[in-house]
Design a protein around this motif. Sequence first.
Motif, PDB file in Angstrom:
ATOM      1  N   GLU A 219       8.498   4.690  -9.688  1.00 39.49           N
ATOM      2  CA  GLU A 219       7.534   5.454  -9.462  1.00 39.49           C
ATOM      3  C   GLU A 219       7.274   5.621  -7.807  1.00 39.49           C
ATOM      4  N   PRO A 220       6.969   6.889  -7.398  1.00 39.57           N
ATOM      5  CA  PRO A 220       6.872   7.021  -5.804  1.00 39.57           C
ATOM      6  C   PRO A 220       5.899   6.191  -5.173  1.00 39.57           C
ATOM      7  N   VAL A 221       5.999   5.316  -4.274  1.00 41.21           N
ATOM      8  CA  VAL A 221       4.814   4.873  -3.584  1.00 41.21           C
ATOM      9  C   VAL A 221       4.268   5.701  -2.581  1.00 41.21           C
ATOM     10  N   SER A 222       2.695   5.800  -2.837  1.00 43.44           N
ATOM     11  CA  SER A 222       1.978   6.725  -2.127  1.00 43.44           C
ATOM     12  C   SER A 222       1.974   6.521  -0.634  1.00 43.44           C
ATOM     13  N   ILE A 223       1.675   7.593   0.360  1.00 40.73           N
ATOM     14  CA  ILE A 223       1.647   7.281   1.616  1.00 40.73           C
ATOM     15  C   ILE A 223       0.251   7.500   2.181  1.00 40.73           C
ATOM     16  N   ASN A 224      -0.721   7.388   1.244  1.00 37.79           N
ATOM     17  CA  ASN A 224      -2.097   7.401   1.662  1.00 37.79           C
ATOM     18  C   ASN A 224      -2.470   8.619   2.643  1.00 37.79           C
ATOM     19  N   SER A 388       0.208   2.850 -12.580  1.00 38.96           N
ATOM     20  CA  SER A 388      -0.588   3.974 -12.419  1.00 38.96           C
ATOM     21  C   SER A 388      -1.798   3.806 -11.818  1.00 38.96           C
ATOM     22  N   ILE A 389      -2.646   2.617 -12.052  1.00 38.82           N
ATOM     23  CA  ILE A 389      -3.729   2.296 -11.131  1.00 38.82           C
ATOM     24  C   ILE A 389      -3.401   1.817  -9.829  1.00 38.82           C
ATOM     25  N   PHE A 390      -2.364   1.195  -9.739  1.00 36.74           N
ATOM     26  CA  PHE A 390      -1.970   0.769  -8.112  1.00 36.74           C
ATOM     27  C   PHE A 390      -1.755   2.265  -7.467  1.00 36.74           C
ATOM     28  N   GLN A 391      -0.849   2.849  -8.042  1.00 44.17           N
ATOM     29  CA  GLN A 391      -0.610   4.320  -7.209  1.00 44.17           C
ATOM     30  C   GLN A 391      -1.945   5.198  -7.073  1.00 44.17           C
ATOM     31  N   TYR A 392      -2.891   5.251  -8.171  1.00 38.40           N
ATOM     32  CA  TYR A 392      -4.008   5.892  -7.873  1.00 38.40           C
ATOM     33  C   TYR A 392      -4.896   5.428  -6.736  1.00 38.40           C
ATOM     34  N   VAL A 400      -5.388  -2.525  -1.146  1.00 44.19           N
ATOM     35  CA  VAL A 400      -6.113  -3.166  -2.420  1.00 44.19           C
ATOM     36  C   VAL A 400      -6.175  -4.541  -2.387  1.00 44.19           C
ATOM     37  N   ILE A 401      -7.165  -5.339  -2.925  1.00 44.11           N
ATOM     38  CA  ILE A 401      -7.423  -6.725  -3.048  1.00 44.11           C
ATOM     39  C   ILE A 401      -7.475  -6.866  -4.509  1.00 44.11           C
ATOM     40  N   SER A 419       4.170  -5.883  -9.759  1.00 40.18           N
ATOM     41  CA  SER A 419       4.008  -4.521  -9.722  1.00 40.18           C
ATOM     42  C   SER A 419       3.503  -4.234  -8.503  1.00 40.18           C
ATOM     43  N   ALA A 420       2.977  -5.178  -7.534  1.00 40.67           N
ATOM     44  CA  ALA A 420       2.657  -4.857  -6.199  1.00 40.67           C
ATOM     45  C   ALA A 420       3.771  -4.753  -5.145  1.00 40.67           C
ATOM     46  N   LEU A 421       4.810  -5.345  -5.540  1.00 35.17           N
ATOM     47  CA  LEU A 421       5.979  -5.565  -4.576  1.00 35.17           C
ATOM     48  C   LEU A 421       6.385  -4.134  -3.921  1.00 35.17           C
ATOM     49  N   PRO A 422       6.661  -3.178  -4.784  1.00 32.55           N
ATOM     50  CA  PRO A 422       7.306  -2.061  -4.019  1.00 32.55           C
ATOM     51  C   PRO A 422       6.356  -1.510  -2.937  1.00 32.55           C
ATOM     52  N   TYR A 423       4.740  -1.814  -3.075  1.00 31.38           N
ATOM     53  CA  TYR A 423       3.654  -1.470  -2.294  1.00 31.38           C
ATOM     54  C   TYR A 423       3.826  -2.247  -0.852  1.00 31.38           C
ATOM     55  N   ASN A 424       4.438  -3.550  -0.928  1.00 27.09           N
ATOM     56  CA  ASN A 424       4.226  -4.274   0.196  1.00 27.09           C
ATOM     57  C   ASN A 424       5.606  -4.486   0.815  1.00 27.09           C
ATOM     58  N   LYS A 425       6.526  -3.450   0.713  1.00 24.99           N
ATOM     59  CA  LYS A 425       7.886  -3.598   1.460  1.00 24.99           C
ATOM     60  C   LYS A 425       7.746  -3.443   3.064  1.00 24.99           C
TER      61      LYS A 425
END
Length: 600
Positions: A219-224, A388-392, A400-401, A419-425
Motif C-alpha cells: 500500500e502507498p504510504v501517505s505523505i501527509n 487502511s486506518i493507518f493510511q487514513y 499516530v499514537i 503494520s506500522a513498520l512501513p510508515y516509520n522507515k
Amino acid sequence: MSDDVMNGYQIYHGFLAGVMSINKERQHLNRINVFPVADGDTGNNMVRTVKMIANRLESSRSATAVLSRIASLSLDSARGNSGMIFSQYLNGLAIHTEGKDSLSMDDFALAAKESVDMAYRAMDKPVEGTILTVLKAWSESLYQHSVQNHPPGEIFRRAFDKAAQVLEKTRDQLQVLKENNVIDAGALGFVSFLKGVETLRFQGPVPLSFRRQLLAGKEPVSINENMSRHKNSDVPPFRYCTEFLIGNRLDDAENLRKELSPLGDSLIINEGKEKTRIHIHTSVPYEAADILRRYGAIEEEKADDMVRQQQVVNARKSSVAVLTDSIADIPQEILDEEQIHVINLKLSWDDAEYLDRVTITPEQFYREQQIRSSFPGSSVPEPGRIESIFQYLTDYYDSVIVLPVARSLSGTWNQMTQSALPYNKTKKRIAVIDTCLNSVAQGLLVREIARQANKGKTLEELVTAAEDLKKKIRIYVSVSTFKYMVKGGRVSPLKGFVASLLHLKPIVSLDATGKGKAFDKAFSRAGLVKKIISIMKKTSETKGIQSYAIVHAAAEKKADEFARSLNDATGTAPDYITSISPIVGMHSGRGALAIGVIEK
C-alpha cells in the motif's frame, strides 16, 4: 486494443492500467470528497476497491473469464458509495458478456450501456452529479459511436472525452459541490481509472514491476499533504458507513430494501452472480446486521465512523491521532469530545462474526450470553483493516499514537506494530504502545493521552507520558461467577469448581505486564464491593486519586450504587460509568463490575 475484438488479456491489462492511474489520484480524491458525507476517504475507498481486485486477478485469453473474476472480486473488495456503484457496474459487464471469450466493439458497448441500469437500480435513491452520471455518459457515448461504426480506438477516445466533460459539469449539479468549488470525487475516480485504460492504447501492457507490487500487496504510504477543510460540512445524520457481504444472491432484494431503508440512507444493494454486498449509512448497524442474517450468512462486515471522519477532515484538534481498540471502555461522548479513533475487534460466536460494540452491542451480547451454551471467541484485526486506518490517519495527521489492549492479553499489539513498520522507515510516524492494560484501565489511559494530544503535545512527548502514566493505573474487577473464565480458559475447571463449591467471589486485577491475576476474594458479592471500597479509600489516603471510572456488564443499577459508596468513601465521584465491551464481557460475564483508577 485490437480493431476487431477484445480478449481477456487486453481487459486484464486495461484494468491494471486503470488501477495505476487512480492510485496516483488517491489523496486528491480524499481532499475533494464532500458528498454524500465530507469524510475524506473516497480516494482510499476507490483505490482499495480496485487494488484488492488487481491483487487477486489472473490473466486469461477469455474475456468472460476475466470480467467474471473482476466482478466476483469486486463484491469482496468494494468500499464506500463510489466503490459499491463501480462494483455493481462491473458485475453488470460480467453478466451482459457472459459466455463470450472475445468481444466485438458492439458487444462491449452494448454491455456497458445495459450495465448502467444495474448500477442505478442498486441504489435506493440515485443522485445525479455523481459517479453514476459519468458512468452513464461514458457508456452511452461508447454505444452511440459503436453503432455509427467508428474505429474502436476512436470510440474509446470520444467516450473518454465525453466522460471528462460531464465530470466538469458535476461541479454545478450538486449544491455542496458548488459551494466547495469541487467536482465529485467518485466521478473523478472513475475518470482517472478510464484515463489509465486510455493510455494503454499508446503505452502497451502494464509494467511487470507494478504487477509485482500488487502481488506483494504493498500500500502507498501517505505523505501527509495539507488536506482541505470544506464548507457546510455538517455532522452526518447517521454515524456509520456500514457494509455487509452476504454469501448468496438474494431472492428478494426489494423486500430487503424495504426493511433496511428506514434505518438510514445511501442504501446500495449490489447483486453479483453468487454474492450480495450491501452498503448503508446508519446509526444502528446492529439492527441492519440482525435483518441481514435472515437473508443469508454475513461473510464480512465493515463500519466506518463518519462522525469521527468528519471531525478529522474539518475540525481536528491535534496533529497527533490517538487510536485504540474496542476493548478500551470509554463512553461515546468522551470518544467524540477527545476525537479518539477506535478499531473494533471481531467477535465470533457459533457460525457468525460481529464487530465489537457495532454489530453487536453490550446489551445484545449479555442477553445472548445468558441463553447460549457455546463460548464466543475473538480475533485480532486483519492486517488490511489496520493498514487502511493507518493510511487514513497518516493522510490527515502528522503522526499516530496507538494504545491497544495489553500485549500479554492479545495479538493486537503485535499486528499493529508490524503494520506500522512501513510508515516509520524515514521518520517515526506511528508509535504502538504496550499499555499493559485492558477495559476501563485502558480507557482511562487513552482518554488522558488524547487530552494531552489535544493540548499540543508531540508524538515523542505522548509516548513518554503513556509509558509513565500506565504504571499509575490499577484495575479491580468483581465477577459474579467463575463460569465464563473457566469456559474461556482463564481459570482451570478444577479451580472454578472449588471456587463455586466454596462460594468464593474473586477480585481480578492485572500484573505489571498486563496478565490477569487474582487480587483478593470474598464469600459474597457484598463482601467484594466492600473490599474494593476499602482498597480505594486506602489509595485515596496514601497516594491520592487523580481520577477513576466504573464499568459494568449489564449491571447499571449496581454500578450506580457502587459509585455512591465510592464517593462517600473517597470524597471523589467517578469520571464516568459505562458498559464493558462484549469481548471483555466474554470472560467477566453478566453482572461484573470493574473500577479503573489513576493514582497520583
